[in-house]
Scaffold this active site. Structure first.
Site, PDB file in Angstrom:
ATOM      1  N   ASN A  74       8.720  11.514   8.177  1.00  0.00           N
ATOM      2  CA  ASN A  74       8.877  11.559   6.723  1.00  0.00           C
ATOM      3  C   ASN A  74       8.217  12.840   6.220  1.00  0.00           C
ATOM      4  OD1 ASN A  74       8.862  11.154   3.970  1.00  0.00           O
ATOM      5  ND2 ASN A  74       7.268   9.556   4.011  1.00  0.00           N
TER       6      ASN A  74
ATOM      7  N   LYS B 259       8.119  13.997   3.245  1.00  0.00           N
ATOM      8  CA  LYS B 259       7.649  13.903   1.855  1.00  0.00           C
ATOM      9  C   LYS B 259       8.116  15.139   1.075  1.00  0.00           C
ATOM     10  CE  LYS B 259       3.817  11.272   3.631  1.00  0.00           C
ATOM     11  NZ  LYS B 259       2.651  10.501   3.300  1.00  0.00           N
TER      12      LYS B 259
ATOM     13  N   HIS C  69       8.881   3.278   0.200  1.00  0.00           N
ATOM     14  CA  HIS C  69       7.637   3.865   0.726  1.00  0.00           C
ATOM     15  C   HIS C  69       6.516   3.580  -0.275  1.00  0.00           C
ATOM     16  CE1 HIS C  69       4.694   6.893   1.924  1.00  0.00           C
ATOM     17  NE2 HIS C  69       5.299   6.894   3.097  1.00  0.00           N
TER      18      HIS C  69
ATOM     19  N   GLU D 217       4.268   5.345  -1.462  1.00  0.00           N
ATOM     20  CA  GLU D 217       4.080   6.364  -2.514  1.00  0.00           C
ATOM     21  C   GLU D 217       5.066   6.154  -3.653  1.00  0.00           C
ATOM     22  OE1 GLU D 217       4.281   9.752   0.079  1.00  0.00           O
ATOM     23  OE2 GLU D 217       2.345   9.193   0.929  1.00  0.00           O
TER      24      GLU D 217
ATOM     25  N   GLU E 143       3.446  -0.113   7.030  1.00  0.00           N
ATOM     26  CA  GLU E 143       2.564   1.015   6.752  1.00  0.00           C
ATOM     27  C   GLU E 143       1.419   0.551   5.865  1.00  0.00           C
ATOM     28  OE1 GLU E 143       4.795   4.979   7.257  1.00  0.00           O
ATOM     29  OE2 GLU E 143       5.038   4.328   5.199  1.00  0.00           O
TER      30      GLU E 143
ATOM     31  N   GLY F  18      -1.954   8.960   5.437  1.00  0.00           N
ATOM     32  CA  GLY F  18      -2.499  10.264   5.073  1.00  0.00           C
ATOM     33  C   GLY F  18      -4.017  10.291   4.997  1.00  0.00           C
TER      34      GLY F  18
ATOM     35  N   SER G 141      -1.080   7.559   9.743  1.00  0.00           N
ATOM     36  CA  SER G 141      -1.879   8.493  10.556  1.00  0.00           C
ATOM     37  C   SER G 141      -1.567   8.415  12.050  1.00  0.00           C
ATOM     38  CB  SER G 141      -3.373   8.284  10.295  1.00  0.00           C
ATOM     39  OG  SER G 141      -3.658   8.497   8.923  1.00  0.00           O
TER      40      SER G 141
HETATM   41  C1  PEP Z   1       4.060   8.144   5.813  1.00  0.00           C
HETATM   42  O1  PEP Z   1       4.141   8.951   4.906  1.00  0.00           O
HETATM   43  O2  PEP Z   1       4.949   7.303   5.967  1.00  0.00           O
HETATM   44  C2  PEP Z   1       2.892   8.221   6.706  1.00  0.00           C
HETATM   45  C3  PEP Z   1       2.709   7.273   7.579  1.00  0.00           C
HETATM   46  O3  PEP Z   1       2.060   9.310   6.560  1.00  0.00           O
HETATM   47  P1  PEP Z   1       0.879   9.765   7.578  1.00  0.00           P
HETATM   48  O4  PEP Z   1       1.459   9.753   8.962  1.00  0.00           O
HETATM   49  O5  PEP Z   1       0.524  11.151   7.117  1.00  0.00           O
HETATM   50  O6  PEP Z   1      -0.243   8.792   7.420  1.00  0.00           O
END
Ligand code: PEP
Length: 251
Positions: free
Chosen positions: A11, A13, A97, A99, A167, A173, A213
């Site tokens: 992803n 973003k 997601h 976000e 997630e 992040g 992460s």
């Molecule tokens: C994501 O944006 O779906 C995500 C898991 O980000 P990160 O790997 O940076 O934690």
């Protein structure tokens, strides 16, 4: 038990222009040539989709959008319809997601409408669910995940072709990864939930990805868990070195 092909999805973003997407994908293709048995997907921003589609032509890399609108077309300024994503070459779309839930007011209901619209157009939804730190600490993991999964998948047939992503919001992040045991516990819970609705066959064949992460050095231990079928990767998906390291988790 159904064979579930692992999925590693990146992803991006709000990162990378079209030309950056092109050079990234050229580099990535080189680094993952010869990798088999892994479904690789990238999710660039809308403006880079056309160039990304061109760059992955002839490869096995799949293309995802990061969002869509559920309507077919119309007066919805700033929105993108499912058919437009198909037209540009997408086979997948990330939906719900955290976000988008957090910053753009997405609800379980809008997620459900988007999932249905994507399926109607032959796009594979990658539907995200996950609890916040406060919800985890308040002992609400089961309640939150159950609600997001049930409402997100409401009304779907047992033959629906989609991917789920667990997630935990506190792991996105932040550099904090759920331990493989913490992730597996929730993945198993989701798997059990899916057995009830849409049904046992759906449950055994649907891929459930972990996100939060994920890096080249923790992917192996996550993938060793029986109910973790891949990863949705943010930060580490932006560099060909780190993303290919995750894709090559079997090496
Ligand atoms: C994501 O944006 O779906 C995500 C898991 O980000 P990160 O790997 O940076 O934690």
């Amino acid at each position: 038990m159904a064979e579930r092909k692992p999925v590693i999805a990146g992803n991006w973003k709000m990162f990378k222009t079209g030309s950056e997407a092109k050079s990234f994908l050229a580099e990535l293709k080189g680094k993952i040539s010869g990798v088999q048995g892994v479904e690789v997907v990238v999710a660039p921003p809308f403006t880079a989709l056309a160039q990304a589609a061109e760059a992955i032509k002839g490869s096995a890399i799949g293309l995802a959008a990061q969002n869509l609108h559920w309507e077919e077309q119309g007066a919805f300024t700033g929105e993108i319809a499912p058919a437009m994503l198909k037209d540009v070459g997408c086979g997948y779309v990330i939906i719900g997601h955290s976000e988008r839930r957090q910053f753009f007011g997405e609800s379980d209901e809008s997620v459900n409408r988007k999932v249905k619209a994507a399926l109607k157009h032959g796009l594979i939804p990658i539907m995200c669910v996950g609890e916040t730190l406060a919800e985890r600490e308040g002992g609400k993991i089961k309640e939150v995940i159950e609600r997001q999964v049930r409402k997100g998948l409401d009304g779907l047939g047992a033959d629906a072709n989609l991917i789920l992503a667990y997630e935990p919001v506190w792991a996105i992040g932040t550099g904090k990864t759920a331990s493989p045991e913490q992730a597996e516990e929730v993945h198993l819970m989701i798997r059990e939930l899916l057995k009830q609705t849409p049904g046992p066959d759906f449950s055994s064949r649907t891929r459930i990805l972990y996100g939060g992460s994920v890096k080249a050095d923790n992917i192996k231990s996550l993938m060793a868990k029986p109910n973790i079928d891949g990863a949705l990767v943010g930060g580490a998906a932006l560099k060909a070195d780190s993303f290919s390291g995750i894709i090559r988790f079997k090496d």
